[in-house]
Design a protein around this motif. Structure first.
Motif, PDB file in Angstrom:
ATOM      1  N   UNK A  57       0.836  -1.205   0.000  1.00 36.05           N
ATOM      2  CA  UNK A  57       0.000   0.000   0.000  1.00 36.05           C
ATOM      3  C   UNK A  57       0.870   1.254   0.000  1.00 36.05           C
ATOM      4  N   UNK A  58       1.989   1.187   0.696  1.00 37.15           N
ATOM      5  CA  UNK A  58       2.895   2.339   0.752  1.00 37.15           C
ATOM      6  C   UNK A  58       3.613   2.582  -0.577  1.00 37.15           C
ATOM      7  N   UNK A  59       3.555   1.595  -1.489  1.00 37.97           N
ATOM      8  CA  UNK A  59       4.156   1.784  -2.813  1.00 37.97           C
ATOM      9  C   UNK A  59       3.292   2.681  -3.696  1.00 37.97           C
ATOM     10  N   UNK A  60       2.006   2.830  -3.302  1.00 36.49           N
ATOM     11  CA  UNK A  60       1.092   3.644  -4.107  1.00 36.49           C
ATOM     12  C   UNK A  60       1.472   5.120  -3.960  1.00 36.49           C
ATOM     13  N   UNK A  61       1.584   5.783  -5.073  1.00 33.07           N
ATOM     14  CA  UNK A  61       2.006   7.186  -5.056  1.00 33.07           C
ATOM     15  C   UNK A  61       1.037   8.031  -4.238  1.00 33.07           C
ATOM     16  N   UNK A  62       1.577   8.892  -3.421  1.00 21.78           N
ATOM     17  CA  UNK A  62       0.876   9.832  -2.541  1.00 21.78           C
ATOM     18  C   UNK A  62       0.376   9.209  -1.237  1.00 21.78           C
ATOM     19  N   UNK A  63       0.436   7.855  -1.091  1.00 25.41           N
ATOM     20  CA  UNK A  63       0.120   7.243   0.214  1.00 25.41           C
ATOM     21  C   UNK A  63       1.339   7.396   1.116  1.00 25.41           C
ATOM     22  N   UNK A  64       1.140   8.059   2.261  1.00 23.75           N
ATOM     23  CA  UNK A  64       2.279   8.368   3.136  1.00 23.75           C
ATOM     24  C   UNK A  64       2.357   7.463   4.358  1.00 23.75           C
ATOM     25  N   UNK A  65       1.228   7.053   4.858  1.00 23.66           N
ATOM     26  CA  UNK A  65       1.193   6.138   5.996  1.00 23.66           C
ATOM     27  C   UNK A  65       0.104   5.109   5.744  1.00 23.66           C
ATOM     28  N   UNK A  66       0.315   3.901   6.270  1.00 22.75           N
ATOM     29  CA  UNK A  66      -0.687   2.849   6.067  1.00 22.75           C
ATOM     30  C   UNK A  66      -0.637   1.853   7.212  1.00 22.75           C
ATOM     31  N   UNK A  67      -1.803   1.454   7.657  1.00 26.77           N
ATOM     32  CA  UNK A  67      -1.943   0.381   8.645  1.00 26.77           C
ATOM     33  C   UNK A  67      -3.041  -0.541   8.138  1.00 26.77           C
ATOM     34  N   UNK A  68      -2.763  -1.838   8.139  1.00 29.77           N
ATOM     35  CA  UNK A  68      -3.768  -2.816   7.722  1.00 29.77           C
ATOM     36  C   UNK A  68      -4.082  -3.705   8.917  1.00 29.77           C
ATOM     37  N   UNK A  69      -5.379  -3.846   9.200  1.00 23.99           N
ATOM     38  CA  UNK A  69      -5.814  -4.649  10.337  1.00 23.99           C
ATOM     39  C   UNK A  69      -6.851  -5.666   9.887  1.00 23.99           C
ATOM     40  N   UNK A  70      -6.965  -6.740  10.672  1.00 27.16           N
ATOM     41  CA  UNK A  70      -8.048  -7.701  10.461  1.00 27.16           C
ATOM     42  C   UNK A  70      -9.107  -7.431  11.513  1.00 27.16           C
ATOM     43  N   UNK A  71     -10.308  -7.183  11.068  1.00 26.63           N
ATOM     44  CA  UNK A  71     -11.416  -6.939  12.000  1.00 26.63           C
ATOM     45  C   UNK A  71     -12.468  -8.025  11.802  1.00 26.63           C
ATOM     46  N   UNK A  72     -13.062  -8.462  12.891  1.00 23.83           N
ATOM     47  CA  UNK A  72     -14.107  -9.478  12.816  1.00 23.83           C
ATOM     48  C   UNK A  72     -15.458  -8.805  12.593  1.00 23.83           C
ATOM     49  N   UNK A  73     -16.174  -9.274  11.584  1.00 23.20           N
ATOM     50  CA  UNK A  73     -17.523  -8.762  11.327  1.00 23.20           C
ATOM     51  C   UNK A  73     -18.491  -9.402  12.320  1.00 23.20           C
ATOM     52  N   UNK A  74     -19.754  -8.963  12.286  1.00 22.42           N
ATOM     53  CA  UNK A  74     -20.752  -9.525  13.200  1.00 22.42           C
ATOM     54  C   UNK A  74     -20.926 -11.021  12.977  1.00 22.42           C
ATOM     55  N   UNK A  75     -20.668 -11.461  11.755  1.00 16.50           N
ATOM     56  CA  UNK A  75     -20.784 -12.891  11.446  1.00 16.50           C
ATOM     57  C   UNK A  75     -19.618 -13.690  12.003  1.00 16.50           C
ATOM     58  N   UNK A  76     -18.589 -12.985  12.513  1.00 20.64           N
ATOM     59  CA  UNK A  76     -17.398 -13.656  13.025  1.00 20.64           C
ATOM     60  C   UNK A  76     -16.319 -13.795  11.966  1.00 20.64           C
ATOM     61  N   UNK A  77     -16.659 -13.518  10.699  1.00 25.22           N
ATOM     62  CA  UNK A  77     -15.692 -13.641   9.607  1.00 25.22           C
ATOM     63  C   UNK A  77     -14.724 -12.462   9.641  1.00 25.22           C
ATOM     64  N   UNK A  78     -13.430 -12.756   9.514  1.00 28.50           N
ATOM     65  CA  UNK A  78     -12.428 -11.693   9.538  1.00 28.50           C
ATOM     66  C   UNK A  78     -12.326 -11.034   8.169  1.00 28.50           C
ATOM     67  N   UNK A  79     -12.120  -9.704   8.216  1.00 30.21           N
ATOM     68  CA  UNK A  79     -11.954  -8.959   6.975  1.00 30.21           C
ATOM     69  C   UNK A  79     -10.822  -7.948   7.162  1.00 30.21           C
ATOM     70  N   UNK A  80     -10.088  -7.725   6.083  1.00 31.20           N
ATOM     71  CA  UNK A  80      -8.985  -6.765   6.150  1.00 31.20           C
ATOM     72  C   UNK A  80      -9.477  -5.339   5.938  1.00 31.20           C
TER      73      UNK A  80
END
Length: 540
Positions: free
Chosen positions: A224-247
């Motif tokens: 993500x940081x390779x994309x031009x003009x992106x200066x900071x990036x954090x990627x997290x996995x969050x659990x939806x109400x169904x319990x399925x994880x999503x990035x």
């Protein structure tokens, strides 16, 4: 011979104060966490170059540690600071438990980096990379847990004996050398690079499994940081109400960037399962009191999505039904008819759910249409009302060979019955043969393909789907090895006998075996490959 220059209270969060203090006290050495280095560089970039040249003239060494140092920060430092008076940027790594930094990497002024290593160990420190959960050293290039030995390793955690025992272990590589008896397991993922530096890959607990794929969140952040003009990036996995994880990808950029653009950029380098479901653009990353990115303070994605579309409400019954389905599957309170399904966190798995729930709501929806028309406004015209559920009923009689079946018979195999697929299931409590028969009766009656046989005619082979009353639909054989201590060879011979007994023209093409042993039962299900494939097995 140097002195410590103290900033005013709160000055560490004010780049202007930092620059003025450097100029006033002739500061030569500084230490940043990368998030604050980013804020410092933002300020320097906005100031006249000649002013910064005068104020930062004494700066010689700038250290960064506390979290991963993005290559974009390094490039900006070389351009904005190094070029003024030759200041060097050094990346440090080290947990508090090793008091404090244990490795260093000198960022060369003319170096072009895609990733910034954490470098090599400092004196009196040893760094090991071991296979997760073992004491086996990993070879160059292979990821593993980073462990630290040497005089810097702390005694343990105060009043936490269990955690101390888990994390501070005997150093198996020290040979009992004084000062190297203990080793600290960092929980960080890293690998040796061929040049002797170490590359930090993120926290082991930041490895996630999403839809069955193991993903390194740090790898997605790096891309993500390779994309031009992106200066900071954090990627997290969050659990939806169904319990399925999503990035979820959080990013700070120099301009407004939509999710579709980022998804397209990442899709060029990453497989689809590594592209985040959600993209949230922030003005700045939330910081903890010590200046590190505060992951817990990042907002939930649903209220901060970057779709790039203005809200438009549904106008027709089809659009209202589709909006309700999207909201339910995507877990969103509001969906506009111009919002892009994939920008809202949609993926191929959710597309299946959309089609299924639309059907329950009375509309037929083709999956390919959802990919081609990813907004409610464009998709709704391609839906069709469903008046009733169709009952297919039993299928029997002659059917044409599929292309893959035609290919099979063109091979003229010596033992065509051996071209079968099998699974062996184990259950310590044993299997109930009556229950197995009841289940298989239903399965083979329901899935017509499993009743198919293949007969040779003067013009070649033809497929014939037998009716539910035309002979045995499957066979089930049993063997009892409970009195035998050694039975592996006998069991294997029985399995081979069942698999090789499939007769293509007479059938059945489904054969089962139940094998009783002292440790439990084994259930063999063998089906000829002409009527089953990998997808079919998952359904079965």
């Amino acid at each position: 011979g140097s002195k410590v220059s103290l900033l005013s209270v709160g000055g560490e969060k004010n780049p202007e104060d930092i620059v003025d203090t450097i100029a006033r006290d002739g500061v030569s050495t500084m230490h940043f966490v990368p998030a604050m280095l980013h804020a410092f560089l933002e300020y320097v970039e906005q100031q006249p170059r000649e002013v910064m040249q005068a104020k930062l003239a004494t700066l010689r060494h700038v250290f960064a540690s506390g979290e991963a140092l993005p290559p974009q920060h390094v490039a900006r430092f070389q351009q904005l600071v190094s070029s003024l008076a030759g200041a060097k940027l050094i990346n440090l790594y080290g947990p508090t438990e090793a008091t404090v930094d244990v490795s260093y990497f000198d960022c060369e002024p003319d170096g072009e980096y895609t990733v910034i290593p954490i470098g090599k160990p400092i004196q009196n420190i040893r760094l090991y990379i071991v296979k997760e959960g073992t004491e086996q050293l990993q070879p160059i290039g292979v990821a593993g847990e980073l462990c630290i030995g040497g005089v810097g390793v702390a005694r343990g955690y105060l009043n936490r004996p269990e955690l101390t025992t888990e994390k501070f272990v005997t150093d198996p590589f020290s040979g009992g050398e004084a000062g190297y008896e203990r080793m600290y397991r960092t929980g960080d993922l890293a690998r040796w690079m061929p040049d002797g530096n170490i590359e930090y890959l993120g926290r082991i607990d930041h490895q996630v499994k999403i839809r069955g794929y193991r993903i390194e969140l740090g790898e997605v952040e790096s891309q993500l940081l390779q994309v031009e003009s992106v200066r900071e990036a954090v990627v997290m996995a969050r659990a939806a109400e169904t319990g399925q994880k999503q990035m979820v990808a959080y990013y700070v950029a120099g301009q407004e960037i939509g999710a579709s653009e980022l998804r397209s950029e990442l899709g060029r380098e990453l497989p689809s399962y590594m592209v985040p479901s959600y993209f949230v653009q922030l003005e700045q990353m939330p910081l903890s009191p010590n200046g590190k990115i505060d992951r817990k303070a990042l907002p939930a994605p649903e209220g901060s999505l970057q779709t790039g579309a203005d809200y438009a409400e549904p106008r027709t019954a089809q659009e209202r039904a589709l909006v309700a389905v999207w909201q339910s599957v995507l877990g969103l309170q509001t969906v506009g008819i111009l919002d892009n399904f994939f920008d809202l966190g949609g993926d191929s798995i959710k597309a299946i759910q959309i089609a299924s729930r639309a059907f329950q709501a009375g509309y037929k929806l083709d999956m390919k249409d959802l990919f081609q028309y990813p907004t409610v406004a464009t998709l709704a015209p391609h839906m069709h009302e469903v008046s009733r559920m169709a009952d297919q009923g039993e299928v029997s009689g002659k059917t044409a060979l599929l292309p893959i079946q035609q290919w099979f018979f063109a091979q003229e195999r010596e033992r065509p019955q051996h071209f079968n697929q099998a699974v062996m299931l184990y259950r310590a409590e044993g299997f109930d043969e009556t229950a197995i028969r009841q289940v298989m009766d239903h399965i083979v009656k329901h899935h017509d393909a499993l009743r198919t046989v293949f007969r040779q005619t003067s013009s070649g082979y033809e497929a014939w789907t037998r009716g539910v009353d035309e002979g045995a639909l499957y066979t089930l054989e049993t063997a009892d090895y409970r009195e035998q201590v050694v039975y592996a060879e006998a069991l294997e011979a029985k399995v081979n006998e069942i698999q090789s007994s499939i007769h293509l023209s007479e059938g059945p093409l489904v054969k089962l075996g139940v094998f009783h042993t002292a440790e439990g039962d084994h259930l063999l299900i063998a089906i000829h490959h002409l009527v089953v494939d990998g997808v079919s097995w998952r359904i079965l």
